[in-house]
Write a protein that holds these residues in place. Sequence first.
Motif, PDB file in Angstrom:
ATOM      1  N   VAL A 412       0.828  -1.201   0.000  1.00  0.00           N
ATOM      2  CA  VAL A 412       0.000   0.000   0.000  1.00  0.00           C
ATOM      3  C   VAL A 412       0.865   1.255   0.000  1.00  0.00           C
ATOM      4  N   PHE A 413       1.984   1.198   0.732  1.00  0.00           N
ATOM      5  CA  PHE A 413       2.793   2.401   0.928  1.00  0.00           C
ATOM      6  C   PHE A 413       3.995   2.502   0.001  1.00  0.00           C
ATOM      7  N   GLU A 414       4.433   1.413  -0.592  1.00  0.00           N
ATOM      8  CA  GLU A 414       5.711   1.436  -1.291  1.00  0.00           C
ATOM      9  C   GLU A 414       5.729   2.364  -2.502  1.00  0.00           C
ATOM     10  N   SER A 415       4.565   2.692  -3.051  1.00  0.00           N
ATOM     11  CA  SER A 415       4.529   3.596  -4.198  1.00  0.00           C
ATOM     12  C   SER A 415       4.441   5.067  -3.794  1.00  0.00           C
ATOM     13  N   LEU A 416       4.411   5.352  -2.474  1.00  0.00           N
ATOM     14  CA  LEU A 416       4.369   6.735  -2.016  1.00  0.00           C
ATOM     15  C   LEU A 416       5.766   7.331  -2.140  1.00  0.00           C
ATOM     16  N   PRO A 417       5.948   8.360  -2.971  1.00  0.00           N
ATOM     17  CA  PRO A 417       7.297   8.865  -3.226  1.00  0.00           C
ATOM     18  C   PRO A 417       7.920   9.611  -2.054  1.00  0.00           C
ATOM     19  N   ASN A 418       7.112  10.127  -1.135  1.00  0.00           N
ATOM     20  CA  ASN A 418       7.614  10.871   0.020  1.00  0.00           C
ATOM     21  C   ASN A 418       8.149   9.870   1.047  1.00  0.00           C
ATOM     22  N   GLU A 419       9.461   9.650   1.045  1.00  0.00           N
ATOM     23  CA  GLU A 419      10.054   8.591   1.860  1.00  0.00           C
ATOM     24  C   GLU A 419       9.828   8.802   3.349  1.00  0.00           C
ATOM     25  N   ALA A 420      10.032  10.035   3.833  1.00  0.00           N
ATOM     26  CA  ALA A 420       9.858  10.301   5.264  1.00  0.00           C
ATOM     27  C   ALA A 420       8.419  10.043   5.696  1.00  0.00           C
ATOM     28  N   LEU A 421       7.476  10.480   4.889  1.00  0.00           N
ATOM     29  CA  LEU A 421       6.069  10.254   5.214  1.00  0.00           C
ATOM     30  C   LEU A 421       5.737   8.770   5.117  1.00  0.00           C
ATOM     31  N   ARG A 422       6.275   8.107   4.121  1.00  0.00           N
ATOM     32  CA  ARG A 422       6.027   6.672   3.943  1.00  0.00           C
ATOM     33  C   ARG A 422       6.462   5.883   5.178  1.00  0.00           C
ATOM     34  N   GLU A 423       7.648   6.172   5.675  1.00  0.00           N
ATOM     35  CA  GLU A 423       8.140   5.465   6.861  1.00  0.00           C
ATOM     36  C   GLU A 423       7.293   5.789   8.084  1.00  0.00           C
ATOM     37  N   HIS A 424       6.845   7.036   8.191  1.00  0.00           N
ATOM     38  CA  HIS A 424       6.025   7.427   9.340  1.00  0.00           C
ATOM     39  C   HIS A 424       4.678   6.714   9.330  1.00  0.00           C
ATOM     40  N   LEU A 425       4.076   6.561   8.166  1.00  0.00           N
ATOM     41  CA  LEU A 425       2.797   5.856   8.080  1.00  0.00           C
ATOM     42  C   LEU A 425       2.956   4.403   8.526  1.00  0.00           C
ATOM     43  N   GLY A 426       4.077   3.795   8.158  1.00  0.00           N
ATOM     44  CA  GLY A 426       4.344   2.435   8.624  1.00  0.00           C
ATOM     45  C   GLY A 426       4.465   2.372  10.138  1.00  0.00           C
ATOM     46  N   GLU A 427       5.108   3.380  10.728  1.00  0.00           N
ATOM     47  CA  GLU A 427       5.247   3.424  12.180  1.00  0.00           C
ATOM     48  C   GLU A 427       3.891   3.626  12.858  1.00  0.00           C
ATOM     49  N   LEU A 428       3.053   4.489  12.284  1.00  0.00           N
ATOM     50  CA  LEU A 428       1.710   4.683  12.836  1.00  0.00           C
ATOM     51  C   LEU A 428       0.916   3.384  12.805  1.00  0.00           C
ATOM     52  N   LEU A 429       1.041   2.658  11.711  1.00  0.00           N
ATOM     53  CA  LEU A 429       0.314   1.403  11.581  1.00  0.00           C
ATOM     54  C   LEU A 429       0.772   0.397  12.633  1.00  0.00           C
ATOM     55  N   VAL A 430       2.073   0.255  12.794  1.00  0.00           N
ATOM     56  CA  VAL A 430       2.603  -0.693  13.781  1.00  0.00           C
ATOM     57  C   VAL A 430       2.141  -0.307  15.185  1.00  0.00           C
ATOM     58  N   ALA A 431       2.151   0.997  15.482  1.00  0.00           N
ATOM     59  CA  ALA A 431       1.728   1.449  16.801  1.00  0.00           C
ATOM     60  C   ALA A 431       0.265   1.145  17.069  1.00  0.00           C
ATOM     61  N   HIS A 432      -0.518   0.990  16.026  1.00  0.00           N
ATOM     62  CA  HIS A 432      -1.947   0.741  16.172  1.00  0.00           C
ATOM     63  C   HIS A 432      -2.264  -0.742  16.257  1.00  0.00           C
ATOM     64  N   LEU A 433      -1.287  -1.591  15.995  1.00  0.00           N
ATOM     65  CA  LEU A 433      -1.515  -3.032  16.009  1.00  0.00           C
ATOM     66  C   LEU A 433      -1.576  -3.548  17.453  1.00  0.00           C
ATOM     67  N   PRO A 434      -2.144  -4.740  17.683  1.00  0.00           N
ATOM     68  CA  PRO A 434      -2.291  -5.275  19.047  1.00  0.00           C
ATOM     69  C   PRO A 434      -0.951  -5.396  19.747  1.00  0.00           C
ATOM     70  N   THR A 435      -0.931  -5.051  21.028  1.00  0.00           N
ATOM     71  CA  THR A 435       0.281  -5.183  21.842  1.00  0.00           C
ATOM     72  C   THR A 435       0.224  -6.410  22.739  1.00  0.00           C
ATOM     73  N   SER A 436      -0.812  -7.188  22.551  1.00  0.00           N
ATOM     74  CA  SER A 436      -0.983  -8.415  23.345  1.00  0.00           C
ATOM     75  C   SER A 436      -1.377  -9.552  22.411  1.00  0.00           C
ATOM     76  N   PRO A 437      -0.866 -10.761  22.653  1.00  0.00           N
ATOM     77  CA  PRO A 437      -1.252 -11.913  21.822  1.00  0.00           C
ATOM     78  C   PRO A 437      -2.612 -12.475  22.139  1.00  0.00           C
ATOM     79  N   ALA A 438      -3.370 -11.780  22.988  1.00  0.00           N
ATOM     80  CA  ALA A 438      -4.666 -12.316  23.423  1.00  0.00           C
ATOM     81  C   ALA A 438      -5.611 -12.537  22.253  1.00  0.00           C
ATOM     82  N   ALA A 439      -5.402 -11.800  21.148  1.00  0.00           N
ATOM     83  CA  ALA A 439      -6.300 -11.931  20.002  1.00  0.00           C
ATOM     84  C   ALA A 439      -6.264 -13.315  19.429  1.00  0.00           C
ATOM     85  N   GLU A 440      -5.194 -14.050  19.718  1.00  0.00           N
ATOM     86  CA  GLU A 440      -5.119 -15.397  19.174  1.00  0.00           C
ATOM     87  C   GLU A 440      -5.914 -16.363  20.036  1.00  0.00           C
TER      88      GLU A 440
END
Length: 440
Positions: A412-440
Amino acid sequence: MSNAPSPFVRAALDAAATLPSTGIAWLDAARAENLDAFAVTGLPEGRDEAWKYTPLRALSQRGFALADRAAAVAAIVDPALYALPGVDGGRVVFVDGAFRADLSSLDADGVEWTPLSGALSTHPEPLRFALANRYRRAAADAFAHLNAALSTDGLVLRISEGVALAKPLHIVHVSSGVQGDSAWHVRVLVEIGKYASAEIVEHFVSAGAAAQLGTLVSDVVAGEGARLGLVVVQDASVATTLVRRSHVRLDERAEVTLHALELGGALVRHEVSAELVGDGARFDSRGVFALSGRQHADTQLEIRHNARNTASDALWRGIADGRSRGVFRGAIVVSEGADGTDASLSNKNLLLSGQAEIDTKPELEIYADEVKAAHGATIGQLDERSLFYLRSRGIPLVQARSLLTLAFCRAVFESLPNEALREHLGELLVAHLPTSPAAE
């Protein structure tokens, strides 16, 4: 449908009664017509196909007063709240739907911009076609009617012919958090001149957790040969209800690329329609929603090929955890005479919890010859073998899940030419992911 208006509709009608006349006859007439349509239809219900997977029963029982403009203008907002790496050009900021001149700065050659309220007070006639546009008198258009009836501010942005902007333009929508159970409505009009090029970042954030309703209707026109990159970063609080409608029109040989990241909100819906009206136009879209808890996100994408030799490529990802629910509808329509169309749509989704749900509905309508078109959708879970491999190498479960999920969304992000923004969006996504394995 009951004859008595719901608390939601009743509050909207009360809010409309507090708005003074604009002094512009055609605009007052358009607002009255849209308000009347909203009052008659109310909010869409489950039997409405366009809203089948997004129930609004709970929302209909809530009432939202119009956000107080004076409070919005006086609210203290830290600029760090909406700072984005790689986005350091001009900026326009709205707080609770009100334009904030003190937080805005857009000074670039070849760019004309003004708050909608200012444009209406000085030169309203050029805006007549856009603002007096009539929607269908149907419940599916309820929020568009509501926005047209109640929006008092917004943005008019024009980029002159041949101008190439070196830095992205940043349009920020802030919910202050100090006005609970309030609603704001914003209208945005963007025109990219012939052979101009620009990147526009639309950003939604919250300074607090107060429940707010926001509606935004945007119209973007990309002139002949124009190049436009649109980036949407939606990171509102989990108490926010946000409903948006974006229409993009592409003239001959215009190219528009959309990247969207949906993270926040309790109930979020984004309707994106692209109309390729000029020969050789191209519209590419990339998007991902990542949901947790009881969040609900609904993306409605419709791409209409109305000219010859046009192209579109849509690639969307969905992630749902907890008891969240994601909805994606992707429609490609190839009109009669649109020969030479090349269109593709892919939607892949991950369920990170046994209680999460994702509904996906790809659609393809072709009324022309000599067309190349394809679509597909999948819903699955993280690959257990890959997860086992990472854990066998000493990677903790939560980190392994995050790595695999981020890899799933990388396209989804690899075609975004703004490298700094691209990396930040990836960081935002990771921060939003579950921090506990309870979902399994």
